[in-house]
Design an enzyme around this catalytic site. Structure first.
Site, mmCIF file in Angstrom:
data_model
loop_
_atom_site.group_PDB
_atom_site.id
_atom_site.type_symbol
_atom_site.label_atom_id
_atom_site.label_comp_id
_atom_site.label_asym_id
_atom_site.label_seq_id
_atom_site.Cartn_x
_atom_site.Cartn_y
_atom_site.Cartn_z
ATOM 1 N N HIS A 1 -51.412 -37.640 29.945
ATOM 2 C CA HIS A 1 -51.984 -38.284 31.131
ATOM 3 C C HIS A 1 -51.479 -39.715 31.298
ATOM 4 O O HIS A 1 -50.653 -40.200 30.538
ATOM 5 C CB HIS A 1 -53.500 -38.191 31.089
ATOM 6 N N GLY B 1 -61.235 -35.431 28.931
ATOM 7 C CA GLY B 1 -61.445 -35.255 30.358
ATOM 8 C C GLY B 1 -62.369 -34.090 30.651
ATOM 9 O O GLY B 1 -63.162 -34.131 31.609
ATOM 10 N N SER B 2 -62.286 -33.054 29.855
ATOM 11 C CA SER B 2 -63.179 -31.902 30.047
ATOM 12 C C SER B 2 -64.622 -32.290 29.784
ATOM 13 O O SER B 2 -65.540 -31.881 30.515
ATOM 14 C CB SER B 2 -62.756 -30.756 29.119
ATOM 15 N N ASN C 1 -73.086 -34.831 22.356
ATOM 16 C CA ASN C 1 -72.594 -36.047 21.704
ATOM 17 C C ASN C 1 -71.083 -36.030 21.854
ATOM 18 O O ASN C 1 -70.378 -35.383 21.076
ATOM 19 C CB ASN C 1 -72.995 -36.103 20.234
#
Length: 646
Positions: A377, A197-198, A446
């Site tokens: 999550h 998510g970051s 990447n």
């Protein structure tokens, strides 16, 4: 018939069709049946076999197609049973003039491995099944109750092993399928999988810094981005990492979201380019206000939806049209999407009896949004995330470039020349014809995940509707159990809600409605309609929260502190967390940033609520792995502690 075939261990038997007496343990009652060999003889001369039958059993068999034969063929349509592998000595089989292709034989071995994998997972991972699954390992007294965790069954383990056996490894067919399925669920144009998510936040924000955008829309170093002070650091970090300036505003105490009445004061004409905020703990922020603000000033809206997958926001259709939400209106018009839809309800405004409303998931309202698939999550790929391209297709190309090394080429892995001009580009100061696959328009990264992770995520995505409902039920279970403790604790409310309605009041309202209706009485459902669980403000907007956690704030007047309550929960091995970074501007990284470069961030106004969240707020788990017994224990510990301190 007794076979006396002897086969040296060096002979290649894999893929051969043989005859075998079955069951081979009963020579008098056995029958002569065909089987396929899926191993060469071992040191003892034993072979692994799968029986062949003419009876189709879809859950247990694989059909033999014409192209699966390498030599000869069986006289009728046949099927291989993959759920009952046998180990038989080579002296007990006789060859048939039939053989199968290596690919088909490998697929049979794969099915056997998958069946074994499922059996293993049922034994090894019963504690990770959903909380309402009868096969889940019962909770034992003294065991830790985590605030979040992986929830999966043998389906996810099988998917991971299957993808590993395929050994694509890098993002490939499973990733492509998941990106499409997630986009369909959310009602967005595209989803791009990333490794966290970051990373999703970093890629999403970076996409808005590209030189390919119009100059007035491009976010450049020194431009300002409004965000909320209470939250997770990597919602804000990309702003700084790209050279822009985060402008912090305060939060609201009951939702944990930004106080949107402060947006205008934070705005700087000519400098503010975007709003980037998270939906705190699965509670949508005020889209109505934020979207009006962004439209008025032509700003980007970046939704950090990492904690809110499955949440929905409802607003009047007339407002949705004013705000330019045509992409959602078009989907609702078709009437086919399970979440994005119209409905009518009584209006909170005077002078009108009903209003047409539009409901859509968070992550589908702004310009670009993000997800996290870390284990706590709403679904998990182990590590993983997604950048969601909501309506502007061009943003996919920019985000994809930043995700994939910064390259200008958009060909997926393993494909070339989808633009039909691979060797006819001239960009930068490179010579014309330089290979487009090695032209870089951005300073990228990447950050792709593995295809194996996407295989897990696809199974999790199928579970998502059940996971969402479980989170709602678990939140309601805790809220009911802790009813009566408002003297000590401020409980969270969904955005636009004004109060939580206790069950006894709901029952009374239901009785009144039933008395006024000519239809048969309708009992309260076990899983309540969550729009009726709360009273709402006069905006005609609603939120339905897929809660990431159960937020509580210990009041200043309480006879105990947040820390003391957290210590009590820890003593009883009940997982609990602060609201992430609390007031971010007081975190060491941001203090040092301000010290090194005072212009690198800005605070608009004061932050008393963010400080209150930092000092007095925490949350408990609502994840789908919690059982009713665990939730009851959590309630009992908190109630006993509060009453003992009172």
């Amino acid at each position: 018939m007794i076979y006396t075939m002897t086969t040296p261990t060096s002979v290649q038997m894999i893929g051969k069709c043989v005859r075998v007496l079955f069951p081979f343990t009963d020579a008098t009652g056995s029958k002569d049946r065909p089987a396929v060999v899926i191993s060469n003889p071992d040191a003892r001369g034993d072979l692994d076999l799968l029986m062949i039958t003419s009876r189709e059993q879809p859950q247990e068999c694989i059909a033999i197609r014409e192209q699966d034969y390498q030599t000869g063929c069986l006289p009728r349509q046949s099927y291989v049973r993959t759920n009952r592998p046998l180990k038989i000595h080579c002296s007990k089989v006789a060859p048939l003039p039939v053989g199968f292709t290596p690919a088909f034989t490998a697929s049979l071995r794969k099915e056997v491995i998958k069946n074994d994998t499922r059996a293993f997972s049922k034994l090894a991972h019963a504690a990770n099944r959903p909380g309402d699954d009868p096969a889940r390992t019962p909770h034992q007294a003294g065991q830790t109750i985590p605030y979040a965790g992986r929830v999966f069954t043998e389906d996810e383990v099988e998917a991971a092993v299957s993808a590993t056996l395929d050994f694509w490894l890098t993002l490939g067919p499973e990733g492509e399928a998941m990106e499409k399925e997630l986009a369909e669920f959310m009602g967005v144009k595209h989803c791009l999988l990333v490794n966290s998510g970051s990373s999703a936040n970093l890629v999403a924000f970076s996409a808005l810094t590209t030189h390919k955008l119009p100059a007035h829309k491009r976010i450049r170093p020194g431009d300002e981005v409004i965000t909320v002070a209470a939250g997770f650091p990597t919602t804000v970090a990309p702003i700084i990492q790209c050279g822009a300036v985060p402008v912090f505003i305060d939060a609201k105490p009951l939702t944990g979201n930004a106080d949107c009445s402060l947006l205008e004061a934070a705005y700087s004409p000519g400098k503010t380019k975007a709003v980037m905020m998270a939906h705190a703990l699965g509670n949508p922020f005020e889209f109505l206000v934020v979207l009006e603000f962004c439209k008025r000033h032509d700003l980007w809206l970046i939704e950090d939806n990492c904690d809110a997958l499955g949440c929905t926001y409802t607003l009047p259709v007339a407002k949705a049209k004013e705000l330019g939400l045509e992409h959602l209106i078009k989907i609702a018009d078709k009437g086919e999407h399970p979440i994005i839809r119209y409905h009518v309800q009584e209006t909170a405004q005077s002078g009108s009896s009903s209003v047409l409303l539009l409901t859509a998931p968070t992550g589908a309202f702004g310009d670009i949004s993000t997800q996290s698939f870390y284990p706590p999550h709403h679904l998990t790929m182990g590590e993983g995330g997604s950048v969601n391209i909501i309506r502007r297709a061009s943003l996919k190309t920019y985000a994809e470039s930043f995700r994939d090394w910064g390259r200008d080429c958009w060909c997926p892995s393993g494909k070339d020349n989808t633009c039909d001009k691979r060797f006819d580009w001239q960009l930068g100061e490179l010579p014309r014809g330089y290979d487009h696959k090695y032209i870089y328009s951005h300073l990228g990264y990447n950050v792709k995940p593995l295809d194996i992770q996407a295989a897990i995520g696809r199974v999790q995505l199928k579970r998502l509707p059940d996971f969402i409902e479980a989170r709602k039920r678990n939140w309601e279970h805790l809220r009911r159990g802790l009813h009566g403790l408002k003297e000590f604790i401020d409980f969270a409310l969904p955005t636009h809600a004004t109060a939580w309605i206790p069950p006894e009041e709901r029952e009374q309202e239901s009785k009144i409605r039933n008395q006024q209706s000519t239809s048969p009485p309708t009992p309260l459902p076990l899983s309540p309609d969550f729009s009726s669980v709360f009273s709402w403000d006069a905006t005609d907007c609603r939120t339905d929260c897929s809660w990431f956690g159960f937020k509580i704030t210990v009041k200043e007047s309480a006879p105990f502190t947040r820390t003391e309550l957290a210590q009590e929960l820890d003593h009883h091995k009940i997982g609990n967390r602060m609201l992430f970074g609390g007031n971010l501007v007081r975190q060491p990284a941001f203090v040092q940033l301000r010290h090194d470069n005072p212009d690198a961030m800005r605070v608009s106004g004061e932050l008393p609520v963010a400080d209150r969240i930092m000092n007095q707020t925490m949350f408990l788990g609502t994840y789908p792995g919690l059982t009713s017994e665990q939730l009851d224990f959590m309630v009992r510990v908190i109630r006993d502690f509060a009453m003992a301190k009172a």
